[in-house]
Design a protein around this motif. Structure first.
Motif, PDB file in Angstrom:
ATOM      1  N   PHE A  50       0.975  -1.087   0.042  1.00 35.21           N
ATOM      2  CA  PHE A  50       0.100  -0.237  -0.027  1.00 35.21           C
ATOM      3  C   PHE A  50       0.628   1.117  -0.263  1.00 35.21           C
ATOM      4  O   PHE A  50       0.598   2.450  -0.740  1.00 35.21           O
ATOM      5  N   LEU A  51       1.975   1.049   1.231  1.00 32.22           N
ATOM      6  CA  LEU A  51       3.058   2.303   0.733  1.00 32.22           C
ATOM      7  C   LEU A  51       3.372   2.834  -0.798  1.00 32.22           C
ATOM      8  O   LEU A  51       3.055   3.785  -1.264  1.00 32.22           O
ATOM      9  N   LEU A  52       4.161   1.201  -1.273  1.00 34.74           N
ATOM     10  CA  LEU A  52       4.484   1.588  -2.912  1.00 34.74           C
ATOM     11  C   LEU A  52       3.589   2.021  -3.180  1.00 34.74           C
ATOM     12  O   LEU A  52       3.625   2.559  -4.499  1.00 34.74           O
ATOM     13  N   PHE A  53       2.250   1.414  -3.762  1.00 37.18           N
ATOM     14  CA  PHE A  53       1.027   2.009  -4.556  1.00 37.18           C
ATOM     15  C   PHE A  53       0.887   3.370  -4.203  1.00 37.18           C
ATOM     16  O   PHE A  53       1.030   4.122  -4.829  1.00 37.18           O
ATOM     17  N   SER A  54       0.530   3.594  -3.264  1.00 34.57           N
ATOM     18  CA  SER A  54       0.532   5.074  -2.928  1.00 34.57           C
ATOM     19  C   SER A  54       1.381   6.049  -3.104  1.00 34.57           C
ATOM     20  O   SER A  54       1.179   7.496  -4.055  1.00 34.57           O
ATOM     21  N   LEU A  55       3.277   5.570  -3.626  1.00 36.98           N
ATOM     22  CA  LEU A  55       4.013   6.418  -4.347  1.00 36.98           C
ATOM     23  C   LEU A  55       3.840   6.857  -5.297  1.00 36.98           C
ATOM     24  O   LEU A  55       4.216   7.411  -6.077  1.00 36.98           O
ATOM     25  N   PHE A  56       3.655   5.146  -6.414  1.00 31.78           N
ATOM     26  CA  PHE A  56       3.317   5.539  -7.246  1.00 31.78           C
ATOM     27  C   PHE A  56       2.640   6.099  -8.347  1.00 31.78           C
ATOM     28  O   PHE A  56       2.858   6.396  -9.045  1.00 31.78           O
ATOM     29  N   LEU A  57       0.851   6.093  -7.507  1.00 33.78           N
ATOM     30  CA  LEU A  57       0.626   7.078  -7.496  1.00 33.78           C
ATOM     31  C   LEU A  57       0.641   8.953  -7.846  1.00 33.78           C
ATOM     32  O   LEU A  57       0.292   9.667  -8.580  1.00 33.78           O
ATOM     33  N   ALA A  58       1.285   8.943  -6.551  1.00 39.67           N
ATOM     34  CA  ALA A  58       1.289  10.480  -6.529  1.00 39.67           C
ATOM     35  C   ALA A  58       2.984  10.518  -7.590  1.00 39.67           C
ATOM     36  O   ALA A  58       2.761  12.155  -8.091  1.00 39.67           O
ATOM     37  N   PHE A  59       3.693   9.531  -7.264  1.00 41.15           N
ATOM     38  CA  PHE A  59       4.406  10.189  -8.550  1.00 41.15           C
ATOM     39  C   PHE A  59       4.382  10.166  -9.999  1.00 41.15           C
ATOM     40  O   PHE A  59       5.353  10.130 -10.693  1.00 41.15           O
ATOM     41  N   GLY A  60       3.446   8.498 -10.133  1.00 42.05           N
ATOM     42  CA  GLY A  60       3.329   8.284 -12.015  1.00 42.05           C
ATOM     43  C   GLY A  60       2.362   9.497 -12.203  1.00 42.05           C
ATOM     44  O   GLY A  60       2.613  10.532 -12.189  1.00 42.05           O
ATOM     45  N   TYR A  62      -0.205   9.252 -13.120  1.00 38.83           N
ATOM     46  CA  TYR A  62      -1.456  10.000 -12.682  1.00 38.83           C
ATOM     47  C   TYR A  62      -1.924  11.517 -11.758  1.00 38.83           C
ATOM     48  O   TYR A  62      -2.989  11.604 -11.049  1.00 38.83           O
ATOM     49  N   GLY A  63      -1.055  11.530 -11.186  1.00 46.75           N
ATOM     50  CA  GLY A  63      -0.117  12.121 -10.772  1.00 46.75           C
ATOM     51  C   GLY A  63      -0.821  13.822 -10.890  1.00 46.75           C
ATOM     52  O   GLY A  63      -1.620  14.130  -8.916  1.00 46.75           O
ATOM     53  N   LYS A  64      -1.610  13.969 -11.438  1.00 48.53           N
ATOM     54  CA  LYS A  64      -2.283  15.496 -11.626  1.00 48.53           C
ATOM     55  C   LYS A  64      -3.518  15.667 -11.953  1.00 48.53           C
ATOM     56  O   LYS A  64      -4.821  16.621 -11.951  1.00 48.53           O
ATOM     57  N   ILE A  65      -4.345  14.032 -12.098  1.00 55.72           N
ATOM     58  CA  ILE A  65      -5.395  13.801 -12.192  1.00 55.72           C
ATOM     59  C   ILE A  65      -6.412  14.868 -10.684  1.00 55.72           C
ATOM     60  O   ILE A  65      -5.945  14.162  -9.440  1.00 55.72           O
ATOM     61  N   LYS A  66      -7.687  15.458 -10.540  1.00 53.26           N
ATOM     62  CA  LYS A  66      -8.126  15.298 -10.188  1.00 53.26           C
ATOM     63  C   LYS A  66      -9.606  14.936  -8.310  1.00 53.26           C
ATOM     64  O   LYS A  66      -9.923  13.962 -10.073  1.00 53.26           O
ATOM     65  N   LEU A  67      -9.713  14.675  -7.612  1.00 55.66           N
ATOM     66  CA  LEU A  67      -9.929  14.204  -7.433  1.00 55.66           C
ATOM     67  C   LEU A  67     -11.869  14.939  -7.023  1.00 55.66           C
ATOM     68  O   LEU A  67     -12.246  15.353  -6.121  1.00 55.66           O
ATOM     69  N   GLY A  68     -11.878  15.002  -8.561  1.00 57.99           N
ATOM     70  CA  GLY A  68     -13.335  15.862  -8.986  1.00 57.99           C
ATOM     71  C   GLY A  68     -13.203  16.284 -10.302  1.00 57.99           C
ATOM     72  O   GLY A  68     -12.500  15.743 -10.732  1.00 57.99           O
ATOM     73  N   THR A 331      -5.251  17.276  -6.307  1.00 62.03           N
ATOM     74  CA  THR A 331      -5.021  16.837  -7.010  1.00 62.03           C
ATOM     75  C   THR A 331      -4.265  15.087  -6.052  1.00 62.03           C
ATOM     76  O   THR A 331      -4.530  15.502  -5.252  1.00 62.03           O
ATOM     77  N   ILE A 332      -3.714  14.037  -7.189  1.00 63.27           N
ATOM     78  CA  ILE A 332      -3.324  12.927  -6.702  1.00 63.27           C
ATOM     79  C   ILE A 332      -2.638  12.467  -6.022  1.00 63.27           C
ATOM     80  O   ILE A 332      -2.803  12.502  -4.623  1.00 63.27           O
ATOM     81  N   LYS A 333      -1.757  13.813  -6.228  1.00 63.46           N
ATOM     82  CA  LYS A 333      -0.298  14.163  -5.954  1.00 63.46           C
ATOM     83  C   LYS A 333       0.050  14.397  -4.489  1.00 63.46           C
ATOM     84  O   LYS A 333       0.053  14.338  -3.686  1.00 63.46           O
TER      85      LYS A 333
END
Length: 510
Positions: A50-60, A62-68, A331-333
């Motif tokens: 879960f830690l690696l997955f969170s970092l992957f989403l933040a720095f990958g 998809y990081g600029k996608i908004k939660l909304g 944003t996701i990041k």
């Protein structure tokens, strides 16, 4: 359906605990041993993932996608957002374990280290950082991000089952969704009840220290009854009043208490401890994340690390739903880094201040705090504060902080349980919140009567096993959704470029 099934299961548990507490404790202990023996590896690997997955989403990508929607802006200021997620996430636990955990590890450290040694002190602080740092917030981040994305980006209900729509389609509206949401509700109730039980123990410890009241079951149950009334009053005032005001109050009280202890305590020692421990934590992060003891058959990992991971997982549907509810527009990041780093850093400073002060008093001023904590874990904080100037007043402030954290956590939980059992309604009715508020307090009472602190820990670990599997599924589902979103955005961009090319061609022709 989710509400009725969950209430029926929890009511059966409450009745069993009320009329047959010994049998309940024995059954829970067997389930606990089975979970630790057979699923310890799964807890460690999944939490590290879960830690690696969170970092992957933040720095990958998809990081600029908004939660909304793309034009949405955050509902709450960054400070209020942090205060709300932090108060809901681990407030009571920090106060309860801030001094007690480092002292406990100092007496009985892991890794075969001699208790009471300088190395034991170093390791005790490092594992305190580990248990309260990036890993728990990675669990919360994973669940909250999935819920916020599916709710605000895809426009679906704020339910755990809704996250599985990209994988299961309309089947989430049937039996599969009911099972997922019911497991989420049950995990939430037991996770929160554990925290409420710890809060009652610590408040009772504070009253015992301040007024000489006996720290016994009847006092703890009375505390739960009184605070239940308080948080039900808060719960009926709504998210923007009760929880928001309490969360900001919690943060102010916590910071005031922490700064006072930092200044009045061994300041240089605390800062040195923070620096050394942060380095050791980062250096040993992977090793600690995957550490088990199959060759020595030790019990330390099960009693501490696995308990914490299970506790955080049991809290994840509650904290995740709540954080998602207050994180629209980020944003996701921004979301992942905010949820991971800011609370973790606060926890590191908290343990350095309180745990460092306790260890300094134990090691260099020879005040036997560790043995006192071993006899009564709730006494560690108050015995430590007693050694500082204005000790009695600071102990009173700490007790007030525990009470406000207790109310905020329970208030937030009733709100989330109301959402989960009302088809994701972002503003559940007061009637539903009151029912859940009463039931989670009853669970805390039953666990305290049947097994005290051990009973609370046991319940968390057992309740978390199925939900850990659900979180893994949430990761797979949200990846599918993000890929679909990426394709949609690329298609939109392509259409815009084609229209622009057509417009330019027309202009050239004219």
């Amino acid at each position: 359906m989710v509400r009725y099934i969950s209430l029926a299961i929890i009511a059966a548990f409450v009745l069993l605990g009320a009329f047959a507490p010994e049998q309940l404790a024995e059954t829970a202990n067997r389930l606990f041993q089975y979970s630790i023996s057979n699923f310890g590896w799964f807890y460690l690997i999944s939490t590290f993932f879960f830690l690696l997955f969170s970092l992957f989403l933040a720095f990958g990508k998809y990081g600029k996608i908004k939660l909304g929607r793309d034009e949405d802006e955050p509902e709450y200021s960054t400070l209020t957002w942090f205060a709300m997620l932090f108060s809901a996430g681990m407030g009571i636990g920090l106060v309860f374990w801030g001094v007690a955990e480092p002292l406990s590890h100092y007496l009985t450290p892991p890794e075969g280290i001699a208790g009471g040694s300088p190395e034991a002190a170093r390791v005790s602080m490092r594992y305190s950082f580990f248990h309260w740092g990036l890993h728990p917030w990675a669990i919360y981040s994973t669940v909250a991000l999935a819920l916020a994305y599916i709710q605000f980006r895809m426009g679906r209900a704020g339910l755990i089952s809704s996250v599985f729509y990209p994988l299961l389609g309309d089947r989430v509206n049937g039996a599969a969704g009911t099972v997922i949401d019911t497991l989420a509700v049950i995990a939430t109730v037991f996770g929160v009840a554990t925290s409420l039980g710890l809060g009652a123990l610590q408040i009772a410890g504070g009253l015992s220290h301040l007024f000489g009241l006996a720290n016994v079951s009847s006092v703890q149950v009375s505390i739960i009854a009184v605070v239940t009334v308080l948080y039900l009053i808060s719960a009926t005032t709504g998210l923007d009043k009760g929880i928001k005001i309490l969360s900001n109050t919690n943060l102010v009280l916590a910071v005031v208490l922490m700064i006072f202890v930092l200044i009045a305590g061994p300041t240089s020692f605390i800062l040195d401890t923070f620096t050394l421990t942060l380095g050791g934590y980062l250096q040993n992060l992977v090793y600690m994340s995957l550490r088990l003891t199959p060759f020595t058959q030790g019990t330390w990992v099960g009693a501490w690390t696995l308990f914490y991971w299970a506790w955080w997982i049991a809290w994840a549907p509650f904290v995740g739903t709540f954080i998602a509810r207050v994180s629209k527009g980020r944003t996701i990041k921004e979301f992942v880094l905010g949820v991971l780093l800011i609370p973790s850093l606060f926890s590191f400073i908290w343990f350095s201040v309180f745990g460092g002060t306790g260890l300094n008093l134990e090691m260099f001023q020879h005040i036997p705090l560790a043995k006192a904590a071993a006899n009564d874990v709730t006494s560690a904080l108050f015995l430590t504060l007693e050694q500082l100037p204005f000790g009695i007043w600071i102990a009173a402030l700490a007790t007030l902080l525990i009470i406000t954290f207790f109310i905020t956590s329970a208030d937030s939980a009733t709100f989330v349980l109301g959402m989960l059992s009302s088809n994701g309604n972002p503003n559940p009715s007061n009637k539903v919140k009151i029912v859940w508020g009463i039931f989670q307090s009853l669970i805390a009472v039953v666990l305290l009567i049947s097994g005290g602190l051990t009973g609370l820990q046991t319940a968390s670990i057992v309740a978390a096993v199925p939900f850990a599997v659900i979180i893994v599924g949430m990761c797979a589902s949200i990846l599918v959704a993000l890929r679909q979103d990426e394709k949609r955005m690329k298609a939109q961009q392509k259409r815009r470029m084609e229209k622009l090319d057509e417009l330019l061609d027309r202009m050239r022709t004219e």
